[in-house]
Scaffold this motif. Structure first.
Motif, PDB file in Angstrom:
ATOM      1  N   THR A 156       3.929   1.887  -0.956  1.00 52.51           N
ATOM      2  CA  THR A 156       4.616   2.237  -2.199  1.00 52.51           C
ATOM      3  C   THR A 156       3.624   2.715  -3.262  1.00 52.51           C
ATOM      4  O   THR A 156       3.944   3.579  -4.062  1.00 52.51           O
ATOM      5  CB  THR A 156       5.413   1.039  -2.750  1.00 52.51           C
ATOM      6  N   HIS A 157       2.415   2.153  -3.241  1.00 55.57           N
ATOM      7  CA  HIS A 157       1.436   2.609  -4.220  1.00 55.57           C
ATOM      8  C   HIS A 157       1.020   4.050  -3.949  1.00 55.57           C
ATOM      9  O   HIS A 157       0.807   4.837  -4.874  1.00 55.57           O
ATOM     10  CB  HIS A 157       0.199   1.698  -4.217  1.00 55.57           C
ATOM     11  N   ILE A 158       0.922   4.405  -2.671  1.00 52.57           N
ATOM     12  CA  ILE A 158       0.532   5.780  -2.333  1.00 52.57           C
ATOM     13  C   ILE A 158       1.602   6.764  -2.787  1.00 52.57           C
ATOM     14  O   ILE A 158       1.297   7.794  -3.381  1.00 52.57           O
ATOM     15  CB  ILE A 158       0.291   5.916  -0.812  1.00 52.57           C
ATOM     16  N   PHE A 210       0.827  -1.212   0.000  1.00 49.71           N
ATOM     17  CA  PHE A 210       0.000   0.000   0.000  1.00 49.71           C
ATOM     18  C   PHE A 210       0.858   1.258   0.000  1.00 49.71           C
ATOM     19  O   PHE A 210       0.611   2.200  -0.738  1.00 49.71           O
ATOM     20  CB  PHE A 210      -0.928   0.021   1.227  1.00 49.71           C
TER      21      PHE A 210
END
Ligand SMILES: [Zn+2]
Lengths: 658, 284
Positions: A653-655, A651
């Motif tokens: 790294t995606h943000i 999560f």
């Protein structure tokens, strides 16, 4: 008529004066005393005034000199012992330096003593250090006599606050006046002969003094809010717009004060103690937390160690610009270290409040020598601080009590010691400036607190509380040494437990206070062997060699072995908890002396898991992971944090990758 | 009207790109699986058959963590360096997959082919990387200002009180949130442009990003602001759910795994709605 009036006035004055007395029966010997009248000049950053001081020679022989602390001179140059030890520098401009000067000194008869002064450096011979002043008296002080001195002095405060000093209009005035050292008589605190114990001002230590009465008049411009270690007797504003405050303090080892126009004030009460809290604006949200913490400490110490006798207590949360004054202790005045909007689950600032208050006991009342026995000051105090924090903020959660992560104060102390790479570099006997390789804080705070917790783990909470109560009863308002504490421990432990722990507890102190070894017990293995019935060749008369199998005895008998090892040098008694498959549990004791110990069990049951020191009482054990072993590891427990961690990474790294 | 259109069209485009979203997820999941395995075996090695993990029952015990660190410092450095590597890996991967996702959202057809997805990913990779890095740098600069200005003011001392500094911090925080949509819009418009035009003209695309952002400012801005808030709330909800769910059995653990991956797909979908909305605004 007139005569009558005068005697009436005198009587009224006597009554008024006695009403100012805090303790009708002195708590200490009061071998020294100070009456001062000083004024703060906020522009020049100086405190100037006069002082009347006395010292009683309670030894058996005449004393030819007087030694005094002139501790503000530690800030006089970058060559002072304080700065040499701390690799710092006092600043670059004239205003940054600090110093104290005696402008005039006379004795009771008016004799000028100015020509009899010289600076000495008893600790390190540093010719540039001017923190200890010797007054070579024209005539020695006879045994039982009191020496009086009238001193005019000026104290210039240092600009980069380290424990004492100023920033702008914020003043923290500590270690600021000429103050007597301690004249030790032979045998006292380990002294080999009569003489002055008067150390220079050091990077890590500054406290060792007689309990004294302080009568201090402080004058400041009227906009200043003042806090001190004394009880406020009188306050008025004179015609020049100067606020005049009269303070009185009894049986404290040091007198400090602070002045700043910006302080907000809060007052509270705990039993007989009036508590005054000074803090910077913007931190109103933290007031209740600090007040609760100091009341917890008062309650806990009163119950477990002894009463806090003073009816007054002032503590200060310095503003950001004065944060160099935070976390200091002057018995009835102490400073904490707060911050606005500190999250509820972090108890760091309450911890500082509890810690600095605790010094009222360890060093304040039990006036140990911080220079020579720092562990009795910081170590004992850190031990009690962690007990209080973990008691009131939840077991295991004294420092951080977040919903999802937490840390106890006891564990924080332990972690500081067991994970330090230099944890074996010294024992707890060096003087504060002799701890090698920067180990002073780790060893005198954290290691000492940790081995005190271990001592508690061995002898029990009730016993250690009794040790400290006895220590308080016998030594409050005196100057105990390490031997005095050990003696009391030995006495109390044998009284309560007989010879259960041996003849005395010396073996414990030899390994901890006077030892450098580490403690590490390991559960090395668990084995369950199936016990088979007899199978083998037997010689018979009729058939010769035959194979014999004995099927009657149970094939379901097991021999279980739990193997323990001592990896560290320290030998302490430990407990072992053994859990069997049937749910049965057995507790074993091991004196922990040999390098290994096996526990064997035979029966239908098998050992499932075992833990050394199941309650984690031996806090000195440097590795808890090897304390336990199971034959059935809980896979779910192990995988759960890994799963959560990788999900977090997914999560997170995606943000951030927009 | 444009404002509402952005949401509806964004959602429809995201739904039509469901294959791209699932491909996106599958790729990130593969990387995750590769990372999980060695981490698990490291922890097993470090713990042996110790029961110390019992201390984790009530939450994350920091003591246990430090004891682990001491006894098995290689593992700690593995975790930290592994974390960094994974961070970078993911950064490149997400950037790569964004190319396919934008292309799929632009194409807006359920029949969009996986082959096209990867081809566009490869084609757009470098340009997208430049856009992403530049915009992230801009955001970081803004954050440095938000944190740094109050610190500098406080450091300077003088007449500024702590209270005033805190007020400044709150104001700057709001300013940062209000400015963030602009940066993200620039990034999204640039990438939309790149997907539709010459993919090599990175700087032209950024110029276009700024132009498009300010041309349709009101609808773009509020669309993005709302998307940021919705996604922020969603992430907070996920954090709460995953932190408070502590499965006790292998089945529960599997459920945790399914749940976390489902939530991640929802997160990807929300992101696709954002990209799709900007794509729709670009077309209008
Ligand atoms: Zn302390």
């Amino acid at each position: 008529m007139r005569k009558f009036l005068i005697s009436f006035l005198l009587l009224a004055l006597t009554v008024a004066l006695s009403a100012q007395v805090i303790f009708y029966k002195p708590l200490s010997e009061r071998l020294t005393g100070y009456t001062m009248d000083v004024e703060l000049d906020p522009e020049a950053k100086t405190v100037t005034g006069s002082m009347e001081a006395y010292w009683i020679n309670n030894s058996q022989s005449p004393v030819p000199d007087i030694q005094m602390h002139m501790y503000l001179n530690a800030f006089r140059s970058n060559k002072s012992t304080f700065y040499r030890e701390s690799n710092g520098s006092p600043g670059s401009s004239e205003i940054d330096y600090g110093w104290v000067e005696i402008n005039n000194i006379i004795d009771r008869s008016g004799k000028d003593l100015n020509g009899f002064l010289e600076y000495i450096s008893p600790d390190d011979g540093n010719p540039d250090d001017m923190t200890v002043l010797r007054l070579n008296l024209p005539e020695p002080v006879a045994p039982g006599d009191t020496a009086f001195f009238y001193i005019d002095f000026t104290s210039k405060l240092p600009g980069s606050i380290r424990r004492t000093g100023f920033t702008d209009d914020f003043f923290f005035v500590a270690q600021w006046f000429p103050k007597f050292g301690v004249y030790e008589t032979k045998g006292m605190n380990g002294a080999e002969e009569d003489g002055w114990n008067c150390h220079q001002f050091h990077a890590h230590s500054e406290f060792y003094s007689n309990h004294s009465v302080y009568k201090v008049r402080i004058k400041v411009p009227e906009e200043f809010v003042v806090g001190s270690g004394g009880q406020l007797i009188k306050q008025e504003i004179n015609d020049q717009g100067i606020k005049v405050l009269d303070y009185r303090a009894e049986d404290i080892v040091d007198f400090a004060w602070t002045a700043w126009p910006g302080y907000s004030e809060h007052e509270g009460q705990w039993e007989h103690v009036n508590i005054r809290f000074l803090y910077p604006p913007g931190r109103d949200d933290q007031v209740d937390r600090h007040m609760a913490a100091v009341k917890y400490a008062l309650e806990y110490f009163t119950e477990r160690v002894g009463p806090f006798p003073w009816p007054h207590l002032t503590f200060v949360d310095p503003p950001m610009k004065g944060s160099g004054a935070g976390g200091m202790e002057y018995t009835t005045l102490f400073t904490t270290a707060g911050a606005a909007r500190l999250p509820e689950y972090l108890h760091m600032s309450e911890m500082v409040t509890v810690h600095e208050f605790g010094h009222a006991y360890f060093m304040g009342m039990l006036a140990t020598n911080e220079f020579e026995d720092p562990w009795m000051d910081e170590g004992m105090n850190s031990y009690w601080e962690s007990r209080i924090m973990d008691h009131y903020y939840g077991p295991g959660k004294g420092i951080i009590e977040h919903e999802h992560f937490y840390m106890s104060d006891r564990e924080m102390q332990r972690t500081g010691y067991v994970h330090a790479s230099n944890r074996k570099v010294s024992d707890n006997s060096p003087w504060s400036w002799d701890y090698p390789h920067g180990s002073y804080s780790m060893l005198s705070y954290q290691k000492a607190a940790t081995w005190l917790h271990t001592l508690q783990g061995i002898i029990g909470e009730e016993t250690i509380d009794s040790v400290f109560k006895t220590y308080y009863n016998e030594w409050a308002f005196r100057h105990p040494s390490p031997d005095d504490f050990i003696e009391i421990t030995n006495k109390v432990v044998t009284q309560m437990h007989g010879d259960r722990f041996g003849e005395d507890m010396q073996w414990f102190f030899d390994q901890t206070l006077y030892g450098t070894g580490i403690c590490d017990y390991k559960l090395a293995g668990i084995s369950n062997y199936k016990q088979r019935s007899f199978r083998g060749i037997e010689k018979t008369d009729t058939a010769g060699m035959v194979l014999k199998k004995d099927d009657t005895a149970g094939d379901s008998i097991y021999k279980s072995v739990v193997r323990l090892e001592r990896i560290g040098e320290v030998r302490l008694p430990v407990q072992l908890l053994v859990h069997f498959r049937s749910g049965k549990e057995v507790r074993e004791e091991w004196d922990g002396k040999a390098r290994y110990k096996d526990f064997e069990y035979t029966g239908t049951d098998r050992v499932e898991w075992a833990v050394i020191d199941p309650e984690y009482r031996i806090t000195m054990d440097v590795n808890y992971i090897n304390n336990s072993m199971t034959t059935k590891p809980d896979k779910v427990r192990r995988k759960r944090p890994v799963r959560k961690l990788v999900t977090f990474i997914q999560f997170f790294t995606h943000i951030i990758s927009i | 009207m444009k404002f509402f259109k952005a949401f509806t069209s964004g959602a429809i485009r995201a739904l039509r790109s469901i294959k791209a979203i699932l491909l996106f997820w599958l790729m990130t999941f593969a990387v995750l699986a590769v990372f999980t395995y060695p981490l698990k075996s490291f922890i097993n090695e470090a713990m042996g058959n110790s029961m110390i993990t019992n201390l984790l029952d009530e939450g994350f015990n920091l003591t246990l963590f430090t004891d682990l660190g001491q006894a098995f410092s290689p593992m700690m450095s593995y975790i930290t360096s592994g974390f960094l590597i994974l961070l970078l890996l993911y950064f490149f991967l997400y950037n790569f997959l964004n190319g396919g996702l934008f292309d799929s959202l632009k194409t807006n057809k359920l029949s969009y082919k996986p082959g096209d997805f990867f081809r566009s990913s490869a084609r757009l990779f470098l340009s997208y990387l430049v856009v992403m890095v530049l915009v992230i740098l801009m955001i970081l600069l803004a954050m440095v200002l938000v944190v740094g200005v109050p610190v500098l003011i406080q450091r300077a001392g003088g007449s500024v009180t702590e209270e005033q500094t805190w007020k400044l911090v709150s104001v700057l925080r709001i300013v940062a949130l209000l400015v963030l949509p602009v940066f993200l819009l620039v990034a999204d418009y640039s990438r939309t442009w790149l997907a539709a035009n010459d993919y090599r003209k990175v700087f032209k695309s950024i110029g276009y990003g700024f132009k498009a952002t300010f041309k349709t400012f009101l609808s773009s801005y509020f669309f993005m602001l709302i998307m940021i808030i919705v996604q922020g709330l969603f992430v907070m909800l996920v954090a709460k759910v995953l932190a408070s769910y502590t499965p006790e059995s292998g089945g529960g653990l599997f459920l945790l795994f399914l749940l976390s991956q489902f939530l991640f797909i929802v997160k990807l979908f929300l992101r696709a709605v954002r990209y799709g909305g900007v794509t729709a605004l670009y077309r209008l």
